[in-house]
Scaffold this active site. Structure first.
Site: not given
Ligand code: SAH
Ligand code: SF4
Length: 412
Positions: A126, A139, A146, A150, A153, A211, A384
């Site tokens: 996406e 974006c 991934c 996290c 996420c 990532e 996000c």
């Molecule tokens: N993997 C990379 C980039 C993609 S995530 C990273 O982790 O930085 C882009 C941003 O969205 C990151 O800061 C991530 O931590 C945040 N994010 C992930 N899940 C989220 C959620 N459910 N609500 C708000 N932000 C979130």
């Molecule tokens: Fe992967 Fe970024 Fe999501 Fe963490 S926040 S699981 S590094 S996409």
């Protein structure tokens, strides 16, 4: 924002012209190669003599990245015979657009399907476009799924399928530009690069699925092409790469790619960060912050963005805000507060709006810009951390659950 799940209708279905044949023809792509590789590929295929390599590479570069063509037949200053040779050997086709959704707030989300690489299967990813006053941000995803997990996420609940290639990373930008009308019209004089001010996609962020620093070489190649002044021509200051903290690649990112850096911080002590962003166990905060301090080119005009997701009763107290300010002391930084975007199955909740504002006020008073990221495109799961592949798309019951969650949320 009203909460409604936008189902695809005919008005938002891709036209056949834009959703050209997928590159499922098995031919090697020309997009994503450096100029030198491009020239070599043509020479190796035996379709041009070595002495023409540089000139032809330059010619193709222009067609691909300035004009945005996705069919060799449109390259009218190349002879018919050579065009036919090119088409026989190589592909410049766009990926298939499986779905295009438009949110009530104008955010767009595309589901792209890329053909198999080697023995693999086709993959889907996406890409999200967020229009704002005076700019538009794309974006972009770097991986399918991934490997990191996290805990807040949605993408992290999907296993890694594979890294995207440089071509596939660029294809997201180029197909978005097709759909948004960002490449010059066919009748624009040759040579004209659409100026930055007139573009729909003025900024890109590597903040989609995956990532990016676990796919360093492909991301580097794609971003160097995206920022090439004789092609797609996006300023490096308008490109931001977000990492969860792959410490060994951070300084390299500055040295070799030179784009703006964002760090998914989310916690100010190792115990909590180990839980939220498990890569912290490998690269703890001390190392992460040291790498940030060493990021090349840092200054007040070139600050690192620290992303901080607001999780109710987890990391949102005033003490957390104080610890954040202490942790970042001396680093040219802005802090981006992201209201948590819910997804079905999560145990987290977004902090109350009042709490977020208090948190923001504290760090603001301490001298940091601390914008609260307005959630965009939640109704189409484009916000996000909500991205996932088609293969993992929500079942209808999950969608309804999500809708209910958002209605019960903090009253946007
Ligand atoms: N993997 C990379 C980039 C993609 S995530 C990273 O982790 O930085 C882009 C941003 O969205 C990151 O800061 C991530 O931590 C945040 N994010 C992930 N899940 C989220 C959620 N459910 N609500 C708000 N932000 C979130
Ligand atoms: Fe992967 Fe970024 Fe999501 Fe963490 S926040 S699981 S590094 S996409």
């Amino acid at each position: 924002m009203s909460v409604s799940i936008n189902l695809i209708d005919n008005a938002t279905r891709p036209t056949t012209a834009a959703a050209k044949a997928p590159a499922a023809d098995g031919k090697p792509p020309l997009i994503g190669l450096t100029r030198e590789e491009l020239g070599d590929a043509l020479v190796d295929a035996g379709i041009i003599p070595a002495r023409q390599a540089r000139m032809r590479a330059q010619q193709l570069w222009h067609w691909l990245y300035v004009r945005g063509v996705s069919d060799f037949s449109e390259m009218f200053n190349i002879s018919k015979d050579l065009r036919a040779d090119l088409a026989r050997h190589f592909s410049i086709a766009r990926p298939e657009i499986v779905e295009e959704q438009i949110s009530t707030d104008g955010t767009r989300k595309w589901l792209f399907r890329f053909p198999p690489r080697g023995a693999g299967r086709p993959v889907e990813i996406e890409t999200v476009y967020i229009p704002e006053e005076g700019r538009g941000t794309l974006c972009i995803s770097s991986q399918v799924g991934c490997t990191l997990t996290c805990s807040f996420c949605h993408t992290g609940t999907q296993k890694l399928v594979r890294n995207l290639t440089a071509e596939e990373i660029l294809a997201q930008l180029m197909t978005a530009r097709d759909r948004l009308g960002d490449f010059p019209d066919r009748d624009t004089p040759a040579g004209a690069i659409v100026p930055a001010e007139g573009r729909k996609v003025s900024n890109i962020v590597m903040m989609g699925m995956g990532e990016p620093l676990y796919n360093f070489e492909a991301v580097k190649k794609a971003l160097l092409i995206a920022s090439d002044g004789d092609g797609l021509s996006l300023s490096k200051r308008r490109i931001t790469l977000s990492t969860s903290g792959v410490v060994p690649e951070i300084v390299r990112t500055g040295e070799e790619i030179g784009v703006m850096l964002a760090i998914s911080l989310h916690a100010t002590n190792d115990d909590l960060r180990d839980m939220l962003v498990p890569i912290n166990k490998k690269y703890p905060l001390k190392d992460l912050i040291a790498a940030c301090r060493a990021y090349p080119g840092l200054s007040n005009a070139r600050r690192i963005t620290f992303e901080y997701v607001m999780l109710k009763d987890v990391n949102d107290s005033l003490d957390d805000a104080k610890a954040l300010v202490r942790l970042l002391q001396g680093i040219p930084a802005k802090i981006n507060l992201i209201p948590f975007n819910p997804w079905p199955g999560t145990n987290y909740q977004c902090s109350d709006w009042e709490t977020i504002e208090k948190f923001a006020d504290y760090i603001n008073n301490a001298g940091y810009a601390s914008p609260i990221r307005t959630p965009r495109g939640r109704d189409i799961l484009a916000a996000c951390g909500q991205l996932k592949s088609e293969s993992e798309r929500l079942k209808k019951t999950e969608r309804l659950a999500l809708e209910a969650m958002m209605i019960a949320g903090h009253g946007e």
